[in-house]
Design a protein around this motif. Structure first.
Motif, PDB file in Angstrom:
ATOM      1  N   GLU A  43       0.835  -1.208   0.000  1.00  0.00           N
ATOM      2  CA  GLU A  43       0.000   0.000   0.000  1.00  0.00           C
ATOM      3  C   GLU A  43       0.865   1.251   0.000  1.00  0.00           C
ATOM      4  O   GLU A  43       0.586   2.211  -0.731  1.00  0.00           O
ATOM      5  CB  GLU A  43      -0.907   0.021   1.235  1.00  0.00           C
ATOM      6  CG  GLU A  43      -2.148  -0.820   1.156  1.00  0.00           C
ATOM      7  CD  GLU A  43      -3.077  -0.557   2.325  1.00  0.00           C
ATOM      8  OE1 GLU A  43      -2.674   0.160   3.272  1.00  0.00           O
ATOM      9  OE2 GLU A  43      -4.219  -1.057   2.297  1.00  0.00           O
ATOM     10  N   ASN A  44       1.890   1.250   0.828  1.00  0.00           N
ATOM     11  CA  ASN A  44       2.744   2.429   0.927  1.00  0.00           C
ATOM     12  C   ASN A  44       3.445   2.728  -0.387  1.00  0.00           C
ATOM     13  O   ASN A  44       3.557   3.889  -0.795  1.00  0.00           O
ATOM     14  CB  ASN A  44       3.773   2.231   2.042  1.00  0.00           C
ATOM     15  CG  ASN A  44       3.153   2.214   3.421  1.00  0.00           C
ATOM     16  OD1 ASN A  44       2.028   2.671   3.602  1.00  0.00           O
ATOM     17  ND2 ASN A  44       3.872   1.691   4.391  1.00  0.00           N
ATOM     18  N   TYR A  45       3.940   1.701  -1.054  1.00  0.00           N
ATOM     19  CA  TYR A  45       4.590   1.895  -2.350  1.00  0.00           C
ATOM     20  C   TYR A  45       3.606   2.461  -3.370  1.00  0.00           C
ATOM     21  O   TYR A  45       3.953   3.350  -4.164  1.00  0.00           O
ATOM     22  CB  TYR A  45       5.126   0.564  -2.865  1.00  0.00           C
ATOM     23  CG  TYR A  45       6.572   0.260  -2.512  1.00  0.00           C
ATOM     24  CD1 TYR A  45       7.541   0.170  -3.498  1.00  0.00           C
ATOM     25  CD2 TYR A  45       6.962   0.034  -1.193  1.00  0.00           C
ATOM     26  CE1 TYR A  45       8.850  -0.132  -3.196  1.00  0.00           C
ATOM     27  CE2 TYR A  45       8.263  -0.272  -0.870  1.00  0.00           C
ATOM     28  CZ  TYR A  45       9.217  -0.342  -1.874  1.00  0.00           C
ATOM     29  OH  TYR A  45      10.526  -0.650  -1.564  1.00  0.00           O
ATOM     30  N   VAL A  46       2.377   1.959  -3.367  1.00  0.00           N
ATOM     31  CA  VAL A  46       1.366   2.416  -4.332  1.00  0.00           C
ATOM     32  C   VAL A  46       0.918   3.843  -4.035  1.00  0.00           C
ATOM     33  O   VAL A  46       0.657   4.635  -4.951  1.00  0.00           O
ATOM     34  CB  VAL A  46       0.156   1.458  -4.330  1.00  0.00           C
ATOM     35  CG1 VAL A  46      -1.003   2.033  -5.147  1.00  0.00           C
ATOM     36  CG2 VAL A  46       0.558   0.094  -4.891  1.00  0.00           C
ATOM     37  N   LEU A  47       0.852   4.199  -2.760  1.00  0.00           N
ATOM     38  CA  LEU A  47       0.286   5.492  -2.372  1.00  0.00           C
ATOM     39  C   LEU A  47       1.297   6.626  -2.286  1.00  0.00           C
ATOM     40  O   LEU A  47       0.911   7.798  -2.331  1.00  0.00           O
ATOM     41  CB  LEU A  47      -0.413   5.364  -1.011  1.00  0.00           C
ATOM     42  CG  LEU A  47      -1.662   4.496  -0.960  1.00  0.00           C
ATOM     43  CD1 LEU A  47      -2.162   4.377   0.477  1.00  0.00           C
ATOM     44  CD2 LEU A  47      -2.759   5.052  -1.856  1.00  0.00           C
ATOM     45  N   HIS A  87      -3.278   8.684  -5.275  1.00  0.00           N
ATOM     46  CA  HIS A  87      -3.269   7.370  -5.906  1.00  0.00           C
ATOM     47  C   HIS A  87      -4.144   6.360  -5.161  1.00  0.00           C
ATOM     48  O   HIS A  87      -3.975   5.151  -5.361  1.00  0.00           O
ATOM     49  CB  HIS A  87      -1.826   6.833  -5.989  1.00  0.00           C
ATOM     50  CG  HIS A  87      -0.907   7.735  -6.737  1.00  0.00           C
ATOM     51  ND1 HIS A  87      -1.101   8.044  -8.070  1.00  0.00           N
ATOM     52  CD2 HIS A  87       0.195   8.419  -6.341  1.00  0.00           C
ATOM     53  CE1 HIS A  87      -0.126   8.866  -8.465  1.00  0.00           C
ATOM     54  NE2 HIS A  87       0.665   9.107  -7.442  1.00  0.00           N
ATOM     55  N   PHE A  88      -5.086   6.847  -4.355  1.00  0.00           N
ATOM     56  CA  PHE A  88      -5.930   5.934  -3.590  1.00  0.00           C
ATOM     57  C   PHE A  88      -6.704   4.992  -4.511  1.00  0.00           C
ATOM     58  O   PHE A  88      -6.896   3.802  -4.189  1.00  0.00           O
ATOM     59  CB  PHE A  88      -6.905   6.719  -2.716  1.00  0.00           C
ATOM     60  CG  PHE A  88      -7.722   5.863  -1.805  1.00  0.00           C
ATOM     61  CD1 PHE A  88      -7.182   5.351  -0.634  1.00  0.00           C
ATOM     62  CD2 PHE A  88      -9.045   5.541  -2.115  1.00  0.00           C
ATOM     63  CE1 PHE A  88      -7.930   4.531   0.211  1.00  0.00           C
ATOM     64  CE2 PHE A  88      -9.806   4.735  -1.273  1.00  0.00           C
ATOM     65  CZ  PHE A  88      -9.247   4.232  -0.112  1.00  0.00           C
ATOM     66  N   ALA A  89      -7.140   5.487  -5.655  1.00  0.00           N
ATOM     67  CA  ALA A  89      -7.919   4.661  -6.585  1.00  0.00           C
ATOM     68  C   ALA A  89      -7.101   3.516  -7.190  1.00  0.00           C
ATOM     69  O   ALA A  89      -7.663   2.576  -7.757  1.00  0.00           O
ATOM     70  CB  ALA A  89      -8.494   5.520  -7.708  1.00  0.00           C
ATOM     71  N   ASP A  90      -5.774   3.574  -7.062  1.00  0.00           N
ATOM     72  CA  ASP A  90      -4.921   2.520  -7.604  1.00  0.00           C
ATOM     73  C   ASP A  90      -4.828   1.322  -6.671  1.00  0.00           C
ATOM     74  O   ASP A  90      -4.269   0.278  -7.053  1.00  0.00           O
ATOM     75  CB  ASP A  90      -3.509   3.061  -7.882  1.00  0.00           C
ATOM     76  CG  ASP A  90      -3.490   3.999  -9.066  1.00  0.00           C
ATOM     77  OD1 ASP A  90      -4.245   3.750 -10.033  1.00  0.00           O
ATOM     78  OD2 ASP A  90      -2.729   4.991  -9.013  1.00  0.00           O
TER      79      ASP A  90
END
Length: 327
Positions: free
Chosen positions: A29-33, A322-325
C-alpha cells in the motif's frame, strides 16, 4: 509518482496489497500510495541489481528494499535522501527548535558492543539513570562514570551508519512527556510498533524494553551539514532502512495535507489516537547532552497496527492522489 507505469512491478504491488498478511499488504500500500518518490529515484530502485527484469515475489522485493536502502540511504557518506535524485523532497526548515527521537537501549548497546565497548545494557541503563538524576538535581556526577558514558557513546556513534534520522518536533510531544507512562505514549504516538515488551522465555513474564529519549536543537544538524545541498527532507518509502522488511507502521503523507513537507505518524494508541509531524534529517553523532530520559515500554502495540493504519488511511484517503490505484 508511486511506481505507476513501472510494470510489471506495479502490478505486483497491487497484488501484494490484497494479501492478508499485514507485513506484505502494508508496505505494498505504501509503495502504491507514496506520491513523493521522484521518478528518477523509482528508476534507480528498479535498476539496482537488475530488479526490474527479475521475477517479483515478496522475498525478492523485501530483499531489494533492504539492498537499496543500505546501498543508497544508509551507507553512503551522503544519503540519496539528500542528493539531487530526491531534490523535490528537501525541506527548507529554520533550524532553531528542538526535535526528539526514541532509541532502544538494546539497539544503542548493540552498536557500541560491536565496536568494542565492554559495557552491557544493564550497566549502561544504571549509569544513564544515575547521570540524568544528577544532572536534573544539579548535583555532581562521578567524572570517571561520565568518562565511561562518553566513551560508550563514541562507540555507539562509530557503530552507526549514515542513514537519515526520523524525528518529531519536541513541541508535538511535549504534553506526553508530563505523563508517568511517557515511554508507552511516545511509542504509540510515533508509530514505533517494533518497540514492545517481550516475554522472558524462562518465566514467561512480560518484560519491559528500556528506551532512551534523545532531544537536541536542529542547529546541530544544520551546522553538521553546512556546504551540502540539503539536511532535512520529507520521508518516503525509500528512506526506511529495515533489517528484513519495509516498516508496516509507516504511512506516506499526501502532499495536499502536508504543504510544509512533513510526514505524519500512524498513532498506535488504543484510544484518542491522532497523528504527529515527522521528518528526516541528516546523520549526526550523539552527545551525552542529547540523552534526556531513560524509560520503559511495558506494552505491545503490534496487534493494533492494522486498525491504526486503517483509521489513518480513512482520515487521509480523500487527499491521497493514488488511492484509486489500490485494489
Amino acid at each position: 509518482m508511486a511506481f505507476q507505469g513501472k510494470h510489471p512491478f506495479f502490478a505486483f504491488l497491487q497484488g501484494a496489497a490484497t494479501q492478508a498478511a499485514l507485513e506484505e499488504s502494508a508496505p505494498a500500500e505504501n509503495y502504491v500510495l507514496d506520491e513523493r518518490v521522484p521518478g528518477a529515484r523509482e528508476d534507480d530502485f528498479l535498476s539496482l541489481n537488475g530488479f526490474a527484469a527479475a521475477a517479483h515475489s515478496k522475498d525478492s522485493w523485501f530483499k531489494q528494499h533492504v539492498d537499496y536502502t543500505k546501498a543508497r540511504v544508509a551507507l553512503p557518506s551522503v544519503s540519496a535522501t539528500f542528493t539531487s535524485i530526491n531534490q523535490p523532497n528537501w525541506l527548507g526548515l529554520s533550524p532553531d527548535w528542538d526535535v526528539i527521537r526514541i532509541e532502544t537501549l538494546y539497539g544503542l548497546a548493540g552498536r557500541a558492543n560491536a565496536k568494542g565497548s565492554p559495557l552491557g545494557e544493564a550497566e549502561v541503563n544504571d549509569l544513564l539513570r544515575d547521570f540524568i538524576r544528577a544532572r536534573d538535581s544539579g548535583t555532581s556526577f562521578d567524572p570517571i562514570k561520565t568518562a565511561q558514558l562518553e566513551k560508550w557513546l563514541r562507540h555507539v556513534n562509530s557503530g552507526s551508519d549514515r542513514r537519515p534520522a526520523f524525528v518529531a518536533p519536541f513541541a508535538e510531544v511535549e504534553d506526553m512527556l508530563k505523563q508517568p507512562d511517557w515511554a508507552n505514549r511516545l511509542r504509540d504516538a510515533l508509530g514505533l510498533g517494533h518497540i514492545r515488551s517481550w516475554e522472558d522465555p524462562t518465566t514467561r513474564a512480560a518484560m519491559p524494553t528500556a528506551v532512551v529519549l534523545m532531544q537536541y536543537n536542529l542547529i546541530r544538524v544544520h551546522d553538521a551539514h553546512i556546504g551540502r545541498p540539503a539536511w532535512a527532507a520529507s520521508p518516503t518509502v525509500l528512506d526506511d532502512v529495515p533489517r528484513q522488511m519495509p516498516n508496516p507502521c509507516f504511512f506516506p503523507a499526501p502532499k495536499a495535507v502536508s504543504l510544509e513537507g512533513y510526514g505524519y505518524t500512524v498513532d498506535l494508541a488504543a484510544t484518542g489516537a491522532t497523528y504527529r509531524k515527522e521528518f528526516l534529517h541528516g546523520h549526526i553523532a550523539y552527545t551525552l547532552a542529547d540523552v534526556r530520559r531513560v524509560g520503559e515500554v511495558t506494552t505491545d502495540a503490534t496487534s493494533r497496527i492494522a486498525d491504526a493504519r486503517k483509521d489513518h488511511r480513512e482520515l487521509l484517503k480523500s487527499d491521497l492522489v493514488h488511492f484509486a490505484d489500490l485494489p
